[in-house]
Design an enzyme around this catalytic site. Structure first.
Site, PDB file in Angstrom:
ATOM      1  N   CYS A 115       0.798  -1.228   0.000  1.00  0.00           N
ATOM      2  CA  CYS A 115       0.000   0.000   0.000  1.00  0.00           C
ATOM      3  C   CYS A 115       0.831   1.279   0.000  1.00  0.00           C
ATOM      4  O   CYS A 115       0.311   2.351  -0.302  1.00  0.00           O
ATOM      5  CB  CYS A 115      -0.948  -0.022   1.189  1.00  0.00           C
ATOM      6  SG  CYS A 115      -1.865  -1.565   1.290  1.00  0.00           S
ATOM      7  N   HIS A 249      -4.186   6.142   1.141  1.00  0.00           N
ATOM      8  CA  HIS A 249      -4.449   4.755   0.750  1.00  0.00           C
ATOM      9  C   HIS A 249      -5.867   4.410   1.223  1.00  0.00           C
ATOM     10  O   HIS A 249      -6.222   4.658   2.380  1.00  0.00           O
ATOM     11  CB  HIS A 249      -3.412   3.837   1.391  1.00  0.00           C
ATOM     12  CG  HIS A 249      -3.811   2.409   1.399  1.00  0.00           C
ATOM     13  ND1 HIS A 249      -4.181   1.736   0.249  1.00  0.00           N
ATOM     14  CD2 HIS A 249      -3.948   1.510   2.414  1.00  0.00           C
ATOM     15  CE1 HIS A 249      -4.520   0.510   0.562  1.00  0.00           C
ATOM     16  NE2 HIS A 249      -4.392   0.343   1.858  1.00  0.00           N
ATOM     17  N   ASN A 279     -10.276  -1.919  -1.256  1.00  0.00           N
ATOM     18  CA  ASN A 279      -8.863  -1.651  -0.981  1.00  0.00           C
ATOM     19  C   ASN A 279      -8.033  -2.384  -2.039  1.00  0.00           C
ATOM     20  O   ASN A 279      -7.931  -3.605  -2.006  1.00  0.00           O
ATOM     21  CB  ASN A 279      -8.538  -2.147   0.437  1.00  0.00           C
ATOM     22  CG  ASN A 279      -7.083  -1.990   0.807  1.00  0.00           C
ATOM     23  OD1 ASN A 279      -6.212  -1.876  -0.049  1.00  0.00           O
ATOM     24  ND2 ASN A 279      -6.803  -2.013   2.094  1.00  0.00           N
TER      25      ASN A 279
END
Lengths: 323, 81
Positions: A115, A249, A279
């Site tokens: 990430c 993120h 995500n």
């Protein structure tokens, strides 16, 4: 003359297979999906087909770049950020160089980060463009975490989507990207890990599955993100008011809400797309930047702070000026 | 300084439980609401209660019961014994 870099284009690819909250509860009738949606904020995920790999979707994202104003022959380097390569060796970037028909003078290499990987990749691309005679590079971010997640994993399955992004980074005479704040705390390496995915084999673990200690990763985020944001602001002598948009993120609603709370950020200064995208690990920030542009949240003169954080544990932040 | 009762009320609220639902021995997994996501809600709510002082406590995420949470808060001088 001092040289800089600029993000010229961002394209992305989301697999066509959707995984809705209804699908999750159908697979796991005991999951309290209302509660999961309330906390994660995620309604939908994009998942690769069983025979579709990270390279397949990375290729589709890259091909979108070539439909715009860049020719294959103009690409000088290719960086791939991934934690779900087809093979440990060779690097996926080498395979992609060939499949994309890029010239053999292209410098190609992979970065194993999640990430935070887009920010790291951007810093390396910026360094290459500022220091060399190269003109254009592609930063690919691609992850297919669904391959590592058990269908019954209530911590991970509601969160993660598969996705690829391709960012064209070009040499510029105006400063658009930077400075960077990067960091690592490897003491938390086991908090987010794909066990049995390398040479270390644990006999008691069935296969290479993602393990996330949600509490530990959440607390790491709460400790780290506000500090890195403030450190970067201080470095540029900026205040929060000077930043037009924060693109974090897209971990989950709970994470983004708490970052906003700790930094006292108004909703309109924070871009959020986790609801419909999920995500997407390394592609999370570039996809959010592309969608923010499509949503007219970015315009000439906008100053954007991007902040990536996660597996490692690792983090990175930078500023992007839209010129 | 906050009290033990305030902490327990905060945990109950984070888990959307009725007042008085939790005992000192209630632990993660022992009730439906205290799953991995419920655990994050507890951590977030405690950080709000203690005005940002919870996030720096690295081991609090490992606390698996009301008792363990209270012990860590006492250890960090956020509540009295």
């Amino acid at each position: 003359m001092k040289l800089y870099s600029i993000i010229s284009d961002i394209q992305y690819y989301l697999p066509s297979r959707l995984l809705s909250n209804e699908d999750l509860v159908s697979d796991n009738p005991d999951w309290r999906m209302d509660d999961i949606e309330k906390k994660t904020g995620i309604k939908n995920r994009y998942i690769c087909e069983d025979n579709q790999t990270s390279k397949d979707i990375a290729l589709l994202a890259c091909e979108k770049l070539f439909k715009n104003n860049i020719k294959r022959s103009e690409i000088d380097f290719l960086i791939v950020v991934t934690e779900s390569p087809e093979y440990i060796a060779p690097a996926m970037s080498c395979d992609l160089q060939n499949i994309l028909n890029l010239k053999t003078s292209v410098a190609a290499f992979d970065i194993n980060l999640g990430c935070s990987g887009f920010v790291y990749g951007l810093m390396i691309a910026d360094s290459i463009l500022c220091a060399n005679s190269y003109n254009n590079g592609i930063l690919v971010c691609v992850d297919t975490y669904s391959k590592y997640i058990s269908p019954n994993d209530r911590t991970c399955r509601p969160l993660f989507s598969d996705a690829a992004s391709a960012t064209l980074i070009t040499r510029s005479q105006s400063k658009s990207v930077g400075p960077f704040e990067l960091g690592t705390d490897g003491s938390g390496y086991q908090d987010l890990i794909v066990q049995n995915s390398g040479t270390k084999k644990q006999a008691n673990i069935e296969r290479n599955l993602l393990h996330m200690d949600g509490g530990a990763v959440f607390m790491f985020t709460m400790r780290t993100v506000p500090k890195v944001v403030n450190d970067l602001l201080k470095k540029e002598k900026y205040k929060i008011e000077d930043i037009d948009l924060f693109v974090f993120h897209q971990a989950s609603k709970l994470v983004i809400d708490n970052i906003k709370r700790l930094l006292k950020l108004p909703d309109q200064k924070v871009y959020e797309n986790y609801q419909l995208v999920g995500n997407t690990v390394s592609s999370s920030i570039p996809i959010a930047l592309a969608q923010a542009k499509d949503d007219n949240r970015l315009k000439k003169g906008s100053i954007v702070m991007i902040v990536g954080f996660g597996v490692g544990l690792s983090w990175g932040a930078t500023l992007i000026r839209y010129i | 300084m906050k009290t033990t009762d305030e902490v327990i009320l905060t945990i109950e609220s984070a888990l959307e439980l009725e007042k008085g639902s939790l005992s000192m021995d209630t632990s993660m997994g022992s009730i439906e609401q205290w799953d991995s996501l419920g655990h994050l809600s507890i951590l977030s709510s405690l950080d709000i209660l203690f005005d940002g002082l919870i996030a720096p406590i690295a081991n609090i995420s490992k606390a698996q019961s009301v008792n363990e949470i209270l012990d860590i808060l006492i250890e960090n001088k956020l509540i009295e014994k």
